[in-house]
Design an enzyme around this catalytic site. Structure first.
Site, PDB file in Angstrom:
ATOM      1  N   THR A  46      -1.420   1.796   4.139  1.00 31.06           N
ATOM      2  CA  THR A  46      -0.067   1.885   4.698  1.00 31.06           C
ATOM      3  C   THR A  46       0.041   3.034   5.688  1.00 31.06           C
ATOM      4  O   THR A  46       0.505   2.853   6.829  1.00 31.06           O
ATOM      5  CB  THR A  46       0.957   2.061   3.571  1.00 31.06           C
ATOM      6  OG1 THR A  46       0.849   0.970   2.661  1.00 31.06           O
ATOM      7  CG2 THR A  46       2.368   2.101   4.123  1.00 31.06           C
ATOM      8  N   TYR A 108       3.894 -12.046   3.157  1.00 28.29           N
ATOM      9  CA  TYR A 108       4.896 -12.770   3.949  1.00 28.29           C
ATOM     10  C   TYR A 108       5.793 -13.637   3.065  1.00 28.29           C
ATOM     11  O   TYR A 108       7.019 -13.567   3.138  1.00 28.29           O
ATOM     12  CB  TYR A 108       4.235 -13.623   5.032  1.00 28.29           C
ATOM     13  CG  TYR A 108       5.246 -14.347   5.884  1.00 28.29           C
ATOM     14  CD1 TYR A 108       5.919 -13.679   6.904  1.00 28.29           C
ATOM     15  CD2 TYR A 108       5.559 -15.683   5.651  1.00 28.29           C
ATOM     16  CE1 TYR A 108       6.882 -14.329   7.669  1.00 28.29           C
ATOM     17  CE2 TYR A 108       6.512 -16.336   6.403  1.00 28.29           C
ATOM     18  CZ  TYR A 108       7.160 -15.654   7.418  1.00 28.29           C
ATOM     19  OH  TYR A 108       8.120 -16.299   8.163  1.00 28.29           O
ATOM     20  N   TYR A 137      -3.234  -3.197  -5.016  1.00 30.72           N
ATOM     21  CA  TYR A 137      -2.278  -2.318  -4.350  1.00 30.72           C
ATOM     22  C   TYR A 137      -0.860  -2.748  -4.707  1.00 30.72           C
ATOM     23  O   TYR A 137      -0.333  -3.713  -4.160  1.00 30.72           O
ATOM     24  CB  TYR A 137      -2.506  -2.373  -2.835  1.00 30.72           C
ATOM     25  CG  TYR A 137      -1.838  -1.269  -2.047  1.00 30.72           C
ATOM     26  CD1 TYR A 137      -1.071  -0.272  -2.655  1.00 30.72           C
ATOM     27  CD2 TYR A 137      -1.965  -1.222  -0.668  1.00 30.72           C
ATOM     28  CE1 TYR A 137      -0.471   0.730  -1.921  1.00 30.72           C
ATOM     29  CE2 TYR A 137      -1.361  -0.224   0.093  1.00 30.72           C
ATOM     30  CZ  TYR A 137      -0.617   0.743  -0.545  1.00 30.72           C
ATOM     31  OH  TYR A 137      -0.014   1.734   0.202  1.00 30.72           O
ATOM     32  N   LYS A 167      -3.701   1.017  -7.234  1.00 35.10           N
ATOM     33  CA  LYS A 167      -2.882   2.066  -6.642  1.00 35.10           C
ATOM     34  C   LYS A 167      -1.428   1.713  -6.873  1.00 35.10           C
ATOM     35  O   LYS A 167      -0.963   0.643  -6.461  1.00 35.10           O
ATOM     36  CB  LYS A 167      -3.144   2.224  -5.145  1.00 35.10           C
ATOM     37  CG  LYS A 167      -2.281   3.335  -4.538  1.00 35.10           C
ATOM     38  CD  LYS A 167      -2.437   3.503  -3.036  1.00 35.10           C
ATOM     39  CE  LYS A 167      -1.509   4.607  -2.533  1.00 35.10           C
ATOM     40  NZ  LYS A 167      -1.539   4.760  -1.057  1.00 35.10           N
TER      41      LYS A 167
END
Length: 295
Positions: A46, A108, A137, A167
């Site tokens: 990110t 999406y 993630y 994470k």
């Protein structure tokens, strides 16, 4: 007690908001980070603006990082909306020596079923070398797709040796604590700097932070206090204050503005749609950070 690991969610430097990647900057940044004693880097996540990069650009970054990693471990950010792109990037990173791949959910389509998300990750695992390791993630504030316990359990059933860690950038300490209790074999890395001390108490393996790009020593101080049993409240308060100071500007642009001052790196832009700090904003942020980090 296991030593917690400090990873850097490393920035991607651009020559301008619509320009190319500055690979020389990446190399210099890697050397600076290694000298600061971090354990590893996570390119193209990110903070690395991974979703603003093409597949070819991410591959080029992986090449640069792997060639100049030194002693740093590398978790490559490979998650994409398209499964085929995720497979291509993950295979590329693993085959070139990445220690693991950090894989964002396909983001999406919203309100995904556990079956759909599990199928995505299982298809990825099936397409990878047997020794590949994945870090899931969990970042629902951005992806709006949570990594649920059912998905983790399903992957452990089908591909137990490939599930290395997770994470957690969800910002919910109760969720992280639940994960460490329910999946003791899972290496959970916290992504929120403000939650580091609590996450370590709850069993996190370490953290992957944007702040580590510029403030690795401050992040390590929290970990050291935890490891030695000392009071780490002051260290955590300092890290939290730095995180709050950056929040109004957004992490990639703010981090890049500070790197030029703290790590003696050249100016680097973020890529549109992110917008770089103005000179006045950069100066104001620098003044605030100096006040927070002063001895």
């Amino acid at each position: 007690m296991v030593t917690p690991e400090l990873f850097v969610a490393s920035v991607t430097p651009f020559t301008s908001p619509s320009g190319v990647i500055d690979h020389t900057f990446i190399i210099r940044h890697l050397r600076w980070l290694e000298a600061q004693g971090v354990d590893g880097v996570v390119p193209c996540g990110t903070t690395g603006e991974g979703q603003s990069l093409s597949v070819a650009e991410r591959m080029a970054i992986f090449d640069t990082v792997m060639q100049h990693r030194g002693q740093l471990r590398v978790f490559a950010g490979t998650g994409c909306a398209a499964l085929s792109d995720t497979i291509m990037l993950t295979r590329y990173a693993i085959e070139r020596g990445a220690d693991a791949a950090l894989v964002l959910p396909p983001f999406y389509f919203k309100n995904l079923s556990d079956a759909g998300l599990l199928g995505y990750y299982r298809a990825l695992c099936d397409a990878l070398p047997s020794g590949a390791r994945l870090i899931l993630y969990h970042i629902p504030p951005m992806s709006q797709i949570p990594i649920t316990p059912a998905v983790i359990e399903g992957l452990y059933q089908s591909h137990p040796h490939m599930v290395y860690g997770l994470k957690d950038s969800g910002g919910d300490p109760a969720y992280l604590a639940m994960l460490t209790r329910r999946f003791p074999e899972l290496r959970v890395y916290v992504g929120s700097a403000a939650l580091l001390a609590q996450a370590l108490r709850d069993g996190a393996a370490g953290g992957i932070f944007a702040l580590s790009n510029v403030f690795p020593r401050e992040m390590r101080a929290v970990m050291t206090a935890h490891l030695t049993g000392n009071d780490g409240e002051n260290a955590q308060q300092r890290v939290t204050a730095i995180s709050q100071a950056l929040k109004p500007y957004g992490n990639p642009p703010a981090i890049k503005a500070l790197l030029a001052r703290i790590a003696d790196l050249p100016h680097a832009s973020s890529r549109f749609p992110l917008v770089d700090l103005t000179a006045d904003e950069a100066e104001a942020l620098w003044t605030t950070v100096q006040q927070i980090t002063a001895p």
